[in-house]
Design a protein around this motif. Structure first.
Motif, PDB file in Angstrom:
ATOM      1  N   SER A 165       0.969  -1.131  -0.141  1.00 21.65           N
ATOM      2  CA  SER A 165      -0.078   0.025  -0.018  1.00 21.65           C
ATOM      3  C   SER A 165       0.573   1.097   0.082  1.00 21.65           C
ATOM      4  O   SER A 165       0.455   2.196  -0.662  1.00 21.65           O
ATOM      5  CB  SER A 165      -0.983   0.095   1.149  1.00 21.65           C
ATOM      6  OG  SER A 165      -0.252   0.250   2.297  1.00 21.65           O
ATOM      7  N   GLN A 166       1.795   1.243   0.643  1.00 20.69           N
ATOM      8  CA  GLN A 166       2.858   2.565   0.661  1.00 20.69           C
ATOM      9  C   GLN A 166       3.456   2.682  -0.514  1.00 20.69           C
ATOM     10  O   GLN A 166       3.656   3.570  -1.150  1.00 20.69           O
ATOM     11  CB  GLN A 166       4.280   2.017   1.648  1.00 20.69           C
ATOM     12  CG  GLN A 166       3.668   2.069   3.125  1.00 20.69           C
ATOM     13  CD  GLN A 166       4.726   1.559   4.037  1.00 20.69           C
ATOM     14  OE1 GLN A 166       5.818   2.387   4.028  1.00 20.69           O
ATOM     15  NE2 GLN A 166       4.559   0.713   4.744  1.00 20.69           N
ATOM     16  N   VAL A 171       3.453   5.584  -5.970  1.00 14.97           N
ATOM     17  CA  VAL A 171       3.463   5.750  -7.639  1.00 14.97           C
ATOM     18  C   VAL A 171       2.452   6.646  -8.191  1.00 14.97           C
ATOM     19  O   VAL A 171       2.623   7.551  -8.821  1.00 14.97           O
ATOM     20  CB  VAL A 171       3.026   4.390  -8.184  1.00 14.97           C
ATOM     21  CG1 VAL A 171       2.549   4.459  -9.647  1.00 14.97           C
ATOM     22  CG2 VAL A 171       3.811   3.099  -7.931  1.00 14.97           C
ATOM     23  N   GLU A 172       1.361   6.774  -7.261  1.00 20.24           N
ATOM     24  CA  GLU A 172       0.267   7.977  -7.358  1.00 20.24           C
ATOM     25  C   GLU A 172       0.847   9.276  -7.135  1.00 20.24           C
ATOM     26  O   GLU A 172       0.602  10.099  -7.903  1.00 20.24           O
ATOM     27  CB  GLU A 172      -0.946   7.655  -6.773  1.00 20.24           C
ATOM     28  CG  GLU A 172      -1.679   8.772  -6.460  1.00 20.24           C
ATOM     29  CD  GLU A 172      -2.576   9.110  -8.008  1.00 20.24           C
ATOM     30  OE1 GLU A 172      -3.203  10.144  -8.290  1.00 20.24           O
ATOM     31  OE2 GLU A 172      -2.278   8.451  -9.004  1.00 20.24           O
ATOM     32  N   SER A 173       1.619   9.440  -5.960  1.00 19.98           N
ATOM     33  CA  SER A 173       2.441  10.662  -5.692  1.00 19.98           C
ATOM     34  C   SER A 173       3.327  11.373  -6.779  1.00 19.98           C
ATOM     35  O   SER A 173       3.358  12.386  -7.116  1.00 19.98           O
ATOM     36  CB  SER A 173       2.940  10.638  -4.215  1.00 19.98           C
ATOM     37  OG  SER A 173       3.491  11.962  -4.046  1.00 19.98           O
ATOM     38  N   ALA A 246      10.122   6.759   0.942  1.00 23.88           N
ATOM     39  CA  ALA A 246      10.547   7.844   2.195  1.00 23.88           C
ATOM     40  C   ALA A 246      10.871   8.972   1.477  1.00 23.88           C
ATOM     41  O   ALA A 246      11.105   8.964   0.275  1.00 23.88           O
ATOM     42  CB  ALA A 246      11.753   7.188   3.018  1.00 23.88           C
ATOM     43  N   SER A 247      10.797  10.336   2.061  1.00 21.50           N
ATOM     44  CA  SER A 247      11.169  11.618   1.451  1.00 21.50           C
ATOM     45  C   SER A 247      12.556  11.671   1.473  1.00 21.50           C
ATOM     46  O   SER A 247      13.410  11.072   2.334  1.00 21.50           O
ATOM     47  CB  SER A 247      10.430  12.584   2.287  1.00 21.50           C
ATOM     48  OG  SER A 247      11.145  12.441   3.700  1.00 21.50           O
ATOM     49  N   ALA A 318       6.590  12.574   4.871  1.00 18.39           N
ATOM     50  CA  ALA A 318       7.729  12.368   5.786  1.00 18.39           C
ATOM     51  C   ALA A 318       8.103  10.712   5.250  1.00 18.39           C
ATOM     52  O   ALA A 318       9.173  10.544   4.708  1.00 18.39           O
ATOM     53  CB  ALA A 318       7.499  12.171   7.145  1.00 18.39           C
ATOM     54  N   PHE A 319       7.038   9.997   5.296  1.00 15.74           N
ATOM     55  CA  PHE A 319       7.240   8.566   4.612  1.00 15.74           C
ATOM     56  C   PHE A 319       5.739   8.329   3.949  1.00 15.74           C
ATOM     57  O   PHE A 319       4.631   8.998   4.370  1.00 15.74           O
ATOM     58  CB  PHE A 319       7.358   7.662   5.692  1.00 15.74           C
ATOM     59  CG  PHE A 319       8.630   8.037   6.363  1.00 15.74           C
ATOM     60  CD1 PHE A 319       9.801   7.338   5.843  1.00 15.74           C
ATOM     61  CD2 PHE A 319       8.732   8.543   7.517  1.00 15.74           C
ATOM     62  CE1 PHE A 319      11.030   7.680   6.528  1.00 15.74           C
ATOM     63  CE2 PHE A 319       9.704   8.907   8.217  1.00 15.74           C
ATOM     64  CZ  PHE A 319      11.063   8.386   7.689  1.00 15.74           C
ATOM     65  N   ALA A 320       5.585   7.263   3.076  1.00 12.01           N
ATOM     66  CA  ALA A 320       4.189   7.054   2.581  1.00 12.01           C
ATOM     67  C   ALA A 320       3.451   6.500   3.611  1.00 12.01           C
ATOM     68  O   ALA A 320       2.294   6.931   3.812  1.00 12.01           O
ATOM     69  CB  ALA A 320       4.660   5.866   1.493  1.00 12.01           C
ATOM     70  N   VAL A 321       3.860   5.901   4.960  1.00 17.97           N
ATOM     71  CA  VAL A 321       3.080   5.322   5.593  1.00 17.97           C
ATOM     72  C   VAL A 321       2.508   6.540   6.678  1.00 17.97           C
ATOM     73  O   VAL A 321       1.409   6.578   7.291  1.00 17.97           O
ATOM     74  CB  VAL A 321       3.778   4.303   6.873  1.00 17.97           C
ATOM     75  CG1 VAL A 321       4.993   5.225   7.434  1.00 17.97           C
ATOM     76  CG2 VAL A 321       3.013   3.840   7.604  1.00 17.97           C
ATOM     77  N   THR A 322       3.498   7.572   6.604  1.00 20.49           N
ATOM     78  CA  THR A 322       2.656   8.908   7.547  1.00 20.49           C
ATOM     79  C   THR A 322       1.502   9.526   6.669  1.00 20.49           C
ATOM     80  O   THR A 322       0.518   9.718   7.389  1.00 20.49           O
ATOM     81  CB  THR A 322       3.817  10.070   7.421  1.00 20.49           C
ATOM     82  OG1 THR A 322       4.890   9.453   7.798  1.00 20.49           O
ATOM     83  CG2 THR A 322       3.318  11.270   8.189  1.00 20.49           C
ATOM     84  N   THR A 323       1.559   9.413   5.650  1.00 21.58           N
ATOM     85  CA  THR A 323       0.298  10.232   4.723  1.00 21.58           C
ATOM     86  C   THR A 323      -0.981   9.195   4.939  1.00 21.58           C
ATOM     87  O   THR A 323      -1.926   9.519   4.854  1.00 21.58           O
ATOM     88  CB  THR A 323       0.572  10.413   3.204  1.00 21.58           C
ATOM     89  OG1 THR A 323       1.843  11.219   3.201  1.00 21.58           O
ATOM     90  CG2 THR A 323      -0.338  11.129   2.630  1.00 21.58           C
ATOM     91  N   LEU A 324      -0.587   7.761   4.604  1.00 22.35           N
ATOM     92  CA  LEU A 324      -1.381   6.722   4.487  1.00 22.35           C
ATOM     93  C   LEU A 324      -2.311   6.765   5.830  1.00 22.35           C
ATOM     94  O   LEU A 324      -3.260   6.532   5.863  1.00 22.35           O
ATOM     95  CB  LEU A 324      -0.927   5.343   4.186  1.00 22.35           C
ATOM     96  CG  LEU A 324      -0.507   5.308   2.758  1.00 22.35           C
ATOM     97  CD1 LEU A 324       0.203   3.759   2.515  1.00 22.35           C
ATOM     98  CD2 LEU A 324      -1.864   5.292   1.633  1.00 22.35           C
ATOM     99  N   TYR A 325      -1.610   6.830   7.053  1.00 25.84           N
ATOM    100  CA  TYR A 325      -2.136   6.726   8.266  1.00 25.84           C
ATOM    101  C   TYR A 325      -3.141   7.848   8.598  1.00 25.84           C
ATOM    102  O   TYR A 325      -4.490   7.724   9.041  1.00 25.84           O
ATOM    103  CB  TYR A 325      -0.933   6.904   9.403  1.00 25.84           C
ATOM    104  CG  TYR A 325      -1.769   6.875  10.729  1.00 25.84           C
ATOM    105  CD1 TYR A 325      -2.203   5.467  11.391  1.00 25.84           C
ATOM    106  CD2 TYR A 325      -2.095   7.932  11.447  1.00 25.84           C
ATOM    107  CE1 TYR A 325      -2.842   5.764  12.678  1.00 25.84           C
ATOM    108  CE2 TYR A 325      -2.817   7.889  12.593  1.00 25.84           C
ATOM    109  CZ  TYR A 325      -2.981   6.852  13.389  1.00 25.84           C
ATOM    110  OH  TYR A 325      -3.829   6.948  14.443  1.00 25.84           O
ATOM    111  N   ASN A 326      -2.468   9.217   8.254  1.00 21.39           N
ATOM    112  CA  ASN A 326      -3.431  10.374   8.757  1.00 21.39           C
ATOM    113  C   ASN A 326      -4.224  10.714   7.611  1.00 21.39           C
ATOM    114  O   ASN A 326      -5.788  11.113   8.058  1.00 21.39           O
ATOM    115  CB  ASN A 326      -2.324  11.530   8.563  1.00 21.39           C
ATOM    116  CG  ASN A 326      -1.368  11.564   9.915  1.00 21.39           C
ATOM    117  OD1 ASN A 326      -1.746  11.600  11.030  1.00 21.39           O
ATOM    118  ND2 ASN A 326      -0.167  11.396   9.482  1.00 21.39           N
ATOM    119  N   GLN A 327      -4.364  10.068   6.392  1.00 20.02           N
ATOM    120  CA  GLN A 327      -5.618  10.339   5.566  1.00 20.02           C
ATOM    121  C   GLN A 327      -6.663   9.365   5.916  1.00 20.02           C
ATOM    122  O   GLN A 327      -7.750   9.771   5.815  1.00 20.02           O
ATOM    123  CB  GLN A 327      -5.017   9.875   3.826  1.00 20.02           C
ATOM    124  CG  GLN A 327      -6.197  10.276   3.006  1.00 20.02           C
ATOM    125  CD  GLN A 327      -6.996   9.045   2.874  1.00 20.02           C
ATOM    126  OE1 GLN A 327      -6.801   7.767   3.138  1.00 20.02           O
ATOM    127  NE2 GLN A 327      -8.235   9.201   2.351  1.00 20.02           N
TER     128      GLN A 327
END
Length: 391
Positions: A165-166, A171-173, A246-247, A318-327
């Protein structure tokens, strides 16, 4: 309280740390360059600036010695213009904007410059680590000294955010960044910067200097595929973070000019939008990535904002996991979340990023004819900053 207007914004293009165009550029000329351009775009005189506040995640070495004051001097703002450097790691730039905004809102001044700068190339790999760890605190809370990658892996594991998922998110970003590049959106905010970079010959290993003009972000990889990302090794064994999700470590600087909105209107200056306020949150250091959600919820309660009242969301990559969690926690609509991609593709000069989010989000509101935006940025130590913008 007075309304606070952002009347100009600009940034350098973002360069890859160590390998990019800014790999031997001192923080002072980098910051001074964007500050001078921001003043020019605002159509005000340098001596009208009453304070300069710069965010910097690593304020030592080439970005130390109160770089805000020194950059203001180098930019020829005048001896009378003071400066203040602030550090809240990745949230530093947004905190700098908040400090300036609060002073204007309180009537303490009318015009100020907020900015952010980071030279990861010259600083991060040469940090003063003498007595860096305080063992009594480390024994109680070891994660205070974890790397950010460790915290991202912890969050991915605890909240079951898969590697796949990350990578799909990345890929979309990258696709969104590529579309924004094609549309010329980043060119609108970038000010070209002439400098000298260090270049290493891969065959001979010789190092030489090269004159360059940085005009485009160096990080985006529009050809990114899920297959390519899936082939990358994780940084930590058993983790999910890779170089692809990761960024990127990066160098760069950005600045905004902020003013009493009434004064800006009287002068018929180009108001990009209003800085309505900032809120903070903190969580356990090992869960740094999740701090964005409570900060944004606190911000929305404070300002009485509903989910349907937000036109654009900017959730830190910051990381893909960051955006995925908060979204997922905030349930922000993907079609209005990180619409132009983020730091995974563009790069993340820590102190600069908050100012980039502020300026670029206001520009995007203008392009779309929209009015309200929320920004959330997690930061080392398990903290987050969140800001509310209006246009």
């Amino acid at each position: 309280m007075k309304d606070v207007a952002v009347v100009s914004y600009c940034r350098t293009a973002i360069a890859k740390a160590r390998r990019g165009a800014l790999n031997q550029t001192h923080g002072i000329p980098m910051a001074a360059h964007v500050m001078s351009e921001a003043i020019s775009r605002a159509h005000i005189a340098p001596q009208e600036v009453e304070d300069v506040v710069l965010g910097c995640g690593l304020p030592e070495g080439a970005t130390g010695h109160n770089i805000a004051r020194n950059a203001a001097l180098y930019a020829a703002f005048g001896m009378q213009v003071p400066g203040f450097t602030i550090n809240r790691y990745c949230g530093s730039g947004l905190n700098a904007a908040s400090v300036v905004a609060n002073r204007i809102a309180a009537g303490e001044m009318q015009i100020g410059v907020a900015g952010g700068v980071e030279s990861i190339s010259l600083v991060q790999f040469n940090l003063n680590l003498n007595h860096f760890v305080y063992e009594p605190l480390q024994q109680k809370i070891p994660a205070v000294w974890w790397t950010m990658i460790q915290t991202a892996d912890f969050v991915a594991d605890k909240y079951q955010i898969s590697r796949e998922s990350q990578d799909k998110y990345v890929v979309e970003s990258q696709r969104r960044v590529a579309a924004a590049l094609k549309a010329g959106k980043f060119a609108e905010e970038i000010v070209p910067f002439q400098t000298v970079m260090s270049v290493r010959n891969k065959e001979s290993d010789e190092v030489s200097d090269k004159n360059v003009i940085l005009v485009e972000d160096e990080g985006p990889r529009p050809d990114t595929t899920l297959e390519g990302l899936s082939a990358l090794e994780t940084v930590n064994p058993g983790g999910t973070v890779t170089a692809g999700n990761a960024s990127q470590l990066s160098d760069g600087a950005a600045a905004v000019v902020m003013m009493d909105a009434k004064l800006a209107a009287q002068r018929n200056l180009p108001i990009l939008g209003l800085f309505r306020g900032m809120q903070l949150s903190a969580v356990a250091p090992k869960e740094m990535s999740i701090a964005v959600t409570p900060a944004i919820k606190k911000l929305m309660r404070h300002h009485g904002i509903s989910m349907t009242g937000v036109d654009l969301w900017e959730l830190h990559e910051a990381f893909a996991v960051t955006t995925l969690y908060n979204q997922a926690e905030l349930d922000t609509p993907w079609e209005i979340t990180n619409v132009n991609g983020g730091a995974i593709a563009l790069g993340h000069p820590y102190g600069m990023s908050g100012i980039r989010y502020l300026g670029s989000t206001l520009l995007e509101l203008g392009r779309r004819g929209l009015h309200h935006a929320v920004i959330g940025i997690c930061t080392a130590g398990g903290m987050s900053t969140a800001a509310y913008l209006e246009r």
